[in-house]
Enzyme design. Structure first.
Site, PDB file in Angstrom:
ATOM      1  CD  GLU A  78      -3.094   0.702   2.200  1.00  0.00           C
ATOM      2  OE1 GLU A  78      -2.878  -0.077   3.141  1.00  0.00           O
ATOM      3  OE2 GLU A  78      -3.944   1.599   2.239  1.00  0.00           O
ATOM      4  CG  ASP A  79       1.726   2.747   3.357  1.00  0.00           C
ATOM      5  OD1 ASP A  79       0.662   3.008   2.776  1.00  0.00           O
ATOM      6  OD2 ASP A  79       1.819   2.560   4.579  1.00  0.00           O
ATOM      7  CG  ASP A 262     -18.570  -9.651  38.201  1.00  0.00           C
ATOM      8  OD1 ASP A 262     -18.497  -8.409  38.262  1.00  0.00           O
ATOM      9  OD2 ASP A 262     -19.229 -10.253  37.346  1.00  0.00           O
TER      10      ASP A 262
END
Ligand code: MN
Length: 697
Positions: A78-79, A262
């Protein structure tokens, strides 16, 4: 070597995890150092630190080598200028496919994350990742981004945190990846509701110590003692609920933080499933269980395959404590979910499993449970998408059953779009209407006002909406055809009765059970209401065209002892005008008035010919000839018209004449003349049919 000592420290964990694969790991690390060398994170550190941290998260999850390498490479497609082929060539197809999948789903951004369709985005992200490891890498990527979110501008932080909360945390939950889910949720909680987060964090920090002391003093020792006595080996741990879930509980139940008891739960981990139930018995023997607080997720796992026994007991001083009992295997799966299926135990080689083959194993494991079908269905619903997720040109998501076509899509959008669908483009390219839509396709429907549904569409559409709407449209069209055919037939009576068609219809309505004009016209066209019947119906009684035997004629049915048969040459059917021919061997043979043989006998031996009326019921052979412009599929269309009319086809022959005309010859079984006429008029309606009629030879 590109890497200096500081860098090496950064990735030694990865090298150590796969000692015999150092070479390829170094190759991957060198590759990303080179590819990302000019990029920096918002924090100012080198970009490569991000993929290395992502790979380490994957390593913590015990993922296999391909996934870890894909984690290192996940941002290169992508980059940077990296290509799929480059990755495939250097690291293999599996790695390339995972990286490619991660890049693909990164591009999909919901328009509005508060949208009710957000659930579909989640499903689509998983469905788009044919290899579930794509999602696992994406989750690791998102987790590291969330951990380092504070470097980004405020609006971006809010947007990413919201997206994570509504999409990625639920996916982690669905895949049973508890570790990732809880960390993502707590990080989102911190960014989205900082004040509340601080309150809960301080509360837990304050009360945790007291609770720990309580559990260590009052809960664990008696259980341990009993376990030792019975010889069951078990690990007893306690762990605090994550902050977000505590906050959620106060909202869900409308209670104050101080009333959440709890926040610490006890977990007992044993070797075998059988031991889980024994330990449960022991626990219930020591402490009083809270009624209605017991859940058996072992025999009925949650949809994300989570298995465990849950119970809440009342300890000394009346405090409620939640106890979970499970095996080590269940525990591993509860923490890591799907990722647990790639996990390898110490000393064993990492095992790469086929996509989803783990599911098969789990199905095997739960075969004994009562509700297997439910479990499997919910797994299918949740993981094995039988749905395809596609987009409109405007980017809206549309969910259709797997196998859906552009026609299904068109009808899903609007009936009118379906009914006028003329073609389709998928991702900008024209496709056949029978194309099976793929995950993430963008679909555009081309319409034309004159386009009508094609009966062929019924052979490939999958949604019931499309099926019903196409059938409706086709029926409507058929009805209109019948209507105009009925009008045409009635026009022949205009002169006889000296009135317009509408008046004739009105009169028929008065004298029959038919209630609407449409009903009458359609039945006339179908031959169910014959012209002769109408004439009888509308004529004054003395002028009736009698269907009874003409004078001097003989009704075959009346003469019980006369042997008679039906001539095979002209094949008359009930309702035809017929004559009987006396023969010595066959008694009376019935011929159609148009039969050439009959005409010959009539001329030569008039004494042998009887005028008869014949109203037999049954099955009669009839012969039809059809002339049509020759085209593909015409024969099958005609045969299906005949069978739609409920007639059996005994013989069908077809030949092409040189003039581009096809000649077809059928012998069919019909009930009577009306039935036969309705078939003839239906065949005449088939496109390209030029002539259809009976043959008497
Ligand atoms: Mn990334």
């Amino acid at each position: 070597m590109l890497l200096d000592d500081k860098d090496v420290r950064n990735y030694t964990d990865i090298l150590n995890a796969f000692p015999d694969k150092r070479e390829i790991i170094i190759k991957a690390i060198e590759f990303i150092y080179e590819k990302h060398k000019h990029q920096k994170r918002k924090s100012g550190e080198p970009y490569v630190n991000h993929p290395i941290e992502v790979a380490k998260i994957l390593l913590d999850m015990n993922m296999d080598l391909e996934t870890v390498i894909a984690g290192l490479l996940h941002d290169t497609l992508e980059d940077t200028d990296t290509t799929y082929e480059e990755i495939e060539g250097m690291f293999g197809k599996q790695v390339a496919d995972i990286v490619n999948g991660v890049s693909k789903i990164s591009k999909i951004k919901p328009k509005n994350i508060a949208d009710p369709e957000v659930e579909n985005y989640r499903k689509m992200l998983i469905a788009m990742s044919k290899d579930i490891r794509v999602i696992i890498v994406k989750l690791a990527d998102r987790l590291h981004n969330m951990r380092t979110l504070h470097f980004l501008p405020k609006e971006k932080i809010i947007r990413i945190a919201k997206e994570t909360m509504s999409i990625y945390a639920p996916i982690a939950h669905r895949l049973g990846m508890w570790d990732i889910k809880t960390e993502l949720e707590d990080l989102c909680f911190m960014y989205l509701f900082p004040a509340e987060y601080e309150k809960v964090r301080k509360f837990v920090a304050r009360s945790r110590e007291a609770l720990e002391t309580y559990i260590k003093k009052y809960i664990i020792p008696p259980i341990k003692k009993e376990l030792d006595r019975t010889g069951i080996k078990a690990d007893i741990k306690y762990r605090s609920k994550h902050l977000y879930s505590i906050w959620q509980k106060t909202i869900r139940k409308g209670i104050k933080l101080e009333d959440v008891h709890d926040i610490l739960g006890v977990r007992i981990i044993v070797n075998e499933v059988r031991d889980c139930y024994i330990v449960l018995g022991i626990v219930h023997n020591i402490f009083k269980p809270v009624p209605g607080k017991f859940d058996d997720y072992i025999s009925l796992p949650k949809p994300n395959l989570y298995q465990s026994l849950h119970t809440t007991v009342i300890g000394p001083k009346g405090r409620m404590v939640e106890i979970q009992i499970r095996t080590y295997e269940m525990h591993e799966r509860a923490e890591k979910g799907i990722a647990a299926h790639w996990a390898y135990k110490e000393g064993k080689k990492p095992k790469i499993k086929e996509n989803f083959s783990w599911l098969q194993e789990i199905i095997e494991n739960i075969k004994g449970s009562k509700n297997t079908a439910d479990v499997i269905n919910s797994i299918k619903e949740n993981l094995f998408f039988e749905e395809v997720f596609v987009f409109t040109p405007a980017g809206d998501i549309v969910v259709l059953p797997a196998g859906a076509t552009p026609v299904d899509f068109a009808y899903h959008i609007h009936t009118d779009i379906g009914n006028h669908c003329a073609g389709a483009k998928v991702n900008g390219r024209i496709v056949p209407l029978s194309y099976r839509l793929q995950q993430g396709d963008q679909v555009e429907i081309l319409t034309h006002p004159h386009k009508k549904p094609n009966p062929q569409w019924l052979s490939f559409v999958v949604t019931s909406k499309a099926k019903n709407k196409i059938k409706q449209a086709l029926n409507q069209e058929k009805k209109e055809k019948y209507r105009s055919q009925g009008v045409k037939l009635l026009e022949k009576l205009k002169e006889r009765f000296n009135m317009p068609v509408e008046n004739i219809v009105e009169m028929i309505k008065e004298k029959t059970r038919y209630v609407s004009e449409e009903d009458i016209l359609i039945n006339i066209a179908k031959g169910k209401l014959s012209i002769k019947q109408i004439i009888n119906l509308l004529s004054p009684s003395e002028k009736k065209v009698k269907e009874e035997k003409p004078e001097g004629s003989l009704s075959i049915e009346d003469l019980k002892n006369v042997m008679y048969s039906v001539a095979d040459c002209c094949k008359p059917v009930a309702g035809d005008k017929v004559y009987g021919v006396l023969t010595r061997l066959k008694g009376v043979v019935i011929h159609h008035e148009e039969c050439p043989n009959l005409k010959y006998i009539k001329a030569k031996f008039p004494e042998k010919v009887l005028e008869v009326s014949w109203n037999a019921k049954g099955k009669f052979k009839a012969r039809l000839k059809v002339l049509a412009k020759d085209r593909m599929g015409i024969l099958s269309e005609i045969t299906s018209v005949i069978s739609e009319k409920g007639a059996n086809i005994r013989e069908a022959k077809a030949k092409s004449l040189t003039t581009g005309i096809a000649l077809m010859d059928f012998i069919i079984d019909v009930r009577d003349k009306d039935h036969l006429n309705s078939i003839i008029s239906a065949i005449r309606e088939v496109e390209n049919v030029e002539e259809c009629g009976r043959v008497f030879t």
